[in-house]
Enzyme design. Sequence first.
Site, short mmCIF file in Angstrom:
data_model
loop_
_atom_site.label_atom_id
_atom_site.label_comp_id
_atom_site.label_asym_id
_atom_site.label_seq_id
_atom_site.Cartn_x
_atom_site.Cartn_y
_atom_site.Cartn_z
N ASP A 245 -49.00 -22.47 31.73
CA ASP A 245 -49.77 -21.88 30.63
C ASP A 245 -49.45 -22.64 29.34
O ASP A 245 -48.28 -22.96 29.07
CB ASP A 245 -49.40 -20.39 30.50
CG ASP A 245 -50.37 -19.62 29.64
OD1 ASP A 245 -51.03 -18.72 30.17
OD2 ASP A 245 -50.48 -19.92 28.43
N ASN B 190 -55.38 -9.99 34.24
CA ASN B 190 -56.20 -9.23 33.30
C ASN B 190 -57.68 -9.33 33.65
O ASN B 190 -58.18 -10.41 33.95
CB ASN B 190 -55.98 -9.77 31.88
CG ASN B 190 -54.52 -9.68 31.45
OD1 ASN B 190 -53.82 -8.73 31.79
ND2 ASN B 190 -54.05 -10.68 30.72
N HIS C 31 -57.70 -15.57 37.10
CA HIS C 31 -56.40 -16.26 37.16
C HIS C 31 -55.29 -15.23 37.26
O HIS C 31 -55.41 -14.11 36.78
CB HIS C 31 -56.19 -17.17 35.94
CG HIS C 31 -56.40 -16.49 34.63
ND1 HIS C 31 -57.65 -16.25 34.10
CD2 HIS C 31 -55.52 -15.98 33.74
CE1 HIS C 31 -57.53 -15.63 32.95
NE2 HIS C 31 -56.24 -15.45 32.70
N HIS D 80 -51.33 -14.62 36.43
CA HIS D 80 -50.17 -15.10 35.66
C HIS D 80 -48.90 -14.88 36.47
O HIS D 80 -48.68 -13.79 37.02
CB HIS D 80 -49.99 -14.28 34.38
CG HIS D 80 -51.08 -14.44 33.37
ND1 HIS D 80 -50.97 -15.25 32.27
CD2 HIS D 80 -52.30 -13.84 33.26
CE1 HIS D 80 -52.07 -15.16 31.52
NE2 HIS D 80 -52.89 -14.31 32.11
P1 5GP Z 1 -55.79 -14.13 29.89
O1 5GP Z 1 -55.50 -13.60 28.51
O2 5GP Z 1 -57.27 -14.44 30.07
O3 5GP Z 1 -55.25 -13.29 31.00
O4 5GP Z 1 -54.99 -15.48 30.00
C1 5GP Z 1 -55.45 -16.70 29.55
C2 5GP Z 1 -54.23 -17.59 29.48
O5 5GP Z 1 -54.68 -18.93 29.52
C3 5GP Z 1 -53.40 -17.44 28.21
O6 5GP Z 1 -52.07 -17.13 28.56
C4 5GP Z 1 -53.52 -18.79 27.51
O7 5GP Z 1 -52.32 -19.19 26.91
C5 5GP Z 1 -53.90 -19.71 28.65
N1 5GP Z 1 -54.76 -20.82 28.29
C6 5GP Z 1 -55.91 -20.77 27.56
N2 5GP Z 1 -56.48 -21.99 27.50
C7 5GP Z 1 -55.67 -22.83 28.22
C8 5GP Z 1 -55.74 -24.22 28.51
O8 5GP Z 1 -56.65 -24.95 28.11
N3 5GP Z 1 -54.74 -24.73 29.30
C9 5GP Z 1 -53.71 -23.95 29.77
N4 5GP Z 1 -52.79 -24.54 30.53
N5 5GP Z 1 -53.63 -22.63 29.50
C10 5GP Z 1 -54.59 -22.08 28.73
#
Ligand code: 5GP
Length: 136
Positions: free
Chosen positions: A32, A88, A101, A103
């Site tokens: 991440d 999420n 995705h 985590h």
């Molecule tokens: P969500 O909030 O949708 O469950 O998680 C999205 C996650 O993706 C966040 O923890 C954020 O830091 C990560 N993230 C967003 N854009 C990118 C990216 O371009 N590359 C990587 N490696 N992580 C990303």
Amino acid sequence: MKKQDCIFCKIAAGEIPSKTLYEDEKFRVILDLGPATRGHALILPKEHSADLYVLPEETAGEAMKLAKKMALLLRDKLHCEGLNLVQNNGEVAGQTVSHFHLHLIPRYSDDGQKINWIPSSPTQEELEAVRKEIAE
Ligand code: 5GP
Ligand code: ZN
């Protein structure tokens, strides 16, 4: 199916570089960019699904198997003391990228993170009403 303009589709396909920990035909596991803790990783299916609701059942099963494999690897390599699996769905639940995705968040006793909720105290009747609404 690949969704145009989906950043995680592009990352999963290798069109945008990422810190990849693991890759196979169906998944890519990346670090991440804004990690909660050291080693915070994301399991990305290569095929686009917006969220858990539309994720094919088979992919859901395979994602959980991969989560177990990655959990063992993270524990082995980073010596984390625990691990949170977080997933999420929907903006209200904190989803910011509309590509399913998972985590993997390694936990350390001194990591200062809180991945938690505020517990409430429903009555037995209230619990029963919810149970009925869901299960009957
Ligand atoms: P969500 O909030 O949708 O469950 O998680 C999205 C996650 O993706 C966040 O923890 C954020 O830091 C990560 N993230 C967003 N854009 C990118 C990216 O371009 N590359 C990587 N490696 N992580 C990303
Ligand atoms: Zn996508």
